[in-house]
Scaffold this active site. Structure first.
Site, PDB file in Angstrom:
ATOM      1  N   ASP A  34      56.529   3.006  33.637  1.00  0.00           N
ATOM      2  CA  ASP A  34      57.349   2.024  32.911  1.00  0.00           C
ATOM      3  C   ASP A  34      58.823   2.157  33.279  1.00  0.00           C
ATOM      4  OD1 ASP A  34      57.655   4.465  31.639  1.00  0.00           O
ATOM      5  OD2 ASP A  34      56.916   3.791  29.693  1.00  0.00           O
ATOM      6  N   HIS A  39      52.111   5.173  21.065  1.00  0.00           N
ATOM      7  CA  HIS A  39      52.235   4.324  22.264  1.00  0.00           C
ATOM      8  C   HIS A  39      51.987   5.116  23.539  1.00  0.00           C
ATOM      9  CE1 HIS A  39      56.904   4.952  22.626  1.00  0.00           C
ATOM     10  NE2 HIS A  39      56.332   5.642  23.590  1.00  0.00           N
TER      11      HIS A  39
HETATM   12  C1  GLP Z   1      58.638   7.276  26.213  1.00  0.00           C
HETATM   13  C2  GLP Z   1      57.854   6.786  27.442  1.00  0.00           C
HETATM   14  C3  GLP Z   1      56.443   7.292  27.388  1.00  0.00           C
HETATM   15  C4  GLP Z   1      56.462   8.678  26.798  1.00  0.00           C
HETATM   16  C5  GLP Z   1      56.780   8.581  25.339  1.00  0.00           C
HETATM   17  C6  GLP Z   1      57.012   9.918  24.677  1.00  0.00           C
HETATM   18  O1  GLP Z   1      59.504   6.381  25.735  1.00  0.00           O
HETATM   19  N1  GLP Z   1      57.851   5.387  27.649  1.00  0.00           N
HETATM   20  O2  GLP Z   1      55.886   7.254  28.688  1.00  0.00           O
HETATM   21  O3  GLP Z   1      55.189   9.265  26.919  1.00  0.00           O
HETATM   22  O4  GLP Z   1      57.826   7.684  25.122  1.00  0.00           O
HETATM   23  O5  GLP Z   1      58.245  10.441  25.001  1.00  0.00           O
HETATM   24  P1  GLP Z   1      58.648  11.936  24.677  1.00  0.00           P
HETATM   25  O6  GLP Z   1      57.860  12.798  25.571  1.00  0.00           O
HETATM   26  O7  GLP Z   1      60.133  11.999  24.946  1.00  0.00           O
HETATM   27  O8  GLP Z   1      58.335  12.183  23.253  1.00  0.00           O
END
Ligand code: GLP
Length: 239
Positions: free
Chosen positions: A67, A133
């Site tokens: 993404d 998500h």
């Molecule tokens: C982000 C990304 C995801 C990621 C998720 C968790 O915004 N778009 O790919 O897995 O949110 O992020 P984090 O590991 O910082 O908690």
């Protein structure tokens, strides 16, 4: 679904990194889908460290980013392109031509075509948002969704605001869809820390539930979930 319950966050990171490096060692032209976020930072650090130590040649591998934010320059320090350049591409001296980024100036279909032309994604790395998500497929995303522009939820914006300091947090992103992710031959998710415990609990107790996009992954034949004790603290596993 295969669950790897690690004894610490460091062990969980090691489990993920070992899977990736073993696959790269046996399949040099592996196509890998890359995730971002804080969770993945130690994975890339260990990946670089071990690959250098092993002298692993990754010139034939290809990488697709999961993404990207919309509305910021691609060289913005908080773009996912900058994230992966800093953590993987530059330290491993990989060529930019080995990476594909969600096409901020082209349609999502173009990205889907690129993935198909590469023979599909062999191994897709994933984190999970506090709301379940995956990529930027927020709750309500459908299982057939493909690479497209998405609106970020307030919860996600709040979680990621710190990457933008006092600057404006984007409200839109481009994300591979759930259908695009499910097409990956193998899916590998890492969840660490207390903040993910509720999402993991929900994921464990629900199937194909649009409220938790990650729950769709449980239908995949090769989905591995790696947890540290904090992320697993609200589930009971009979192991
Ligand atoms: C982000 C990304 C995801 C990621 C998720 C968790 O915004 N778009 O790919 O897995 O949110 O992020 P984090 O590991 O910082 O908690």
């Amino acid at each position: 679904m295969r669950i790897i319950l690690s004894k610490s966050a460091a062990e969980a990171v090691d489990a993920v990194t070992t899977i990736v490096l073993d696959k790269l060692a046996s399949h040099p032209s592996l196509v890998i889908g890359l995730a971002t976020g804080r969770t993945m930072e130690p994975v890339y650090a260990e990946w670089v460290q071990k690959a250098v130590k092993l002298g692993l040649n990754m010139d034939k591998a290809f990488f697709f980013m999961l993404d990207e934010y919309l509305g910021i320059a691609e060289n913005h320090p908080s773009s996912f392109k900058s994230y992966i350049k800093e953590r993987l591409m530059i330290p491993l001296k990989l060529h930019e031509s080995q990476f594909a980024f969600p096409p901020i100036h082209q349609s999502g279909e173009h990205y889907e075509t690129l993935i198909q032309e590469a023979g599909g994604i062999d191994l897709q790395l994933l984190g999970i948002g506090v709301n379940g998500h995956i990529g930027f497929n927020e709750p309500g995303s459908t299982p057939g969704s493909r690479t497209r522009v998405v609106e970020l939820t307030e919860e996600t914006k709040l979680s990621n605001q710190s990457h933008f300091g006092i600057g404006q947090m984007p409200s839109k992103a481009l994300s591979m869809g759930i259908g695009s992710i499910m097409d990956g031959k193998e899916l590998l998710m890492l969840a660490t820390g207390k903040s993910k415990a509720d999402a993991i609990k929900y994921l464990m107790n629900h199937h194909n539930d649009e409220k938790c996009p990650a729950s769709f992954l449980k239908s995949h034949a090769h989905f591995t979930l790696v947890l540290d004790p904090e992320a697993a603290s609200k589930i009971s596993l009979n192991i």
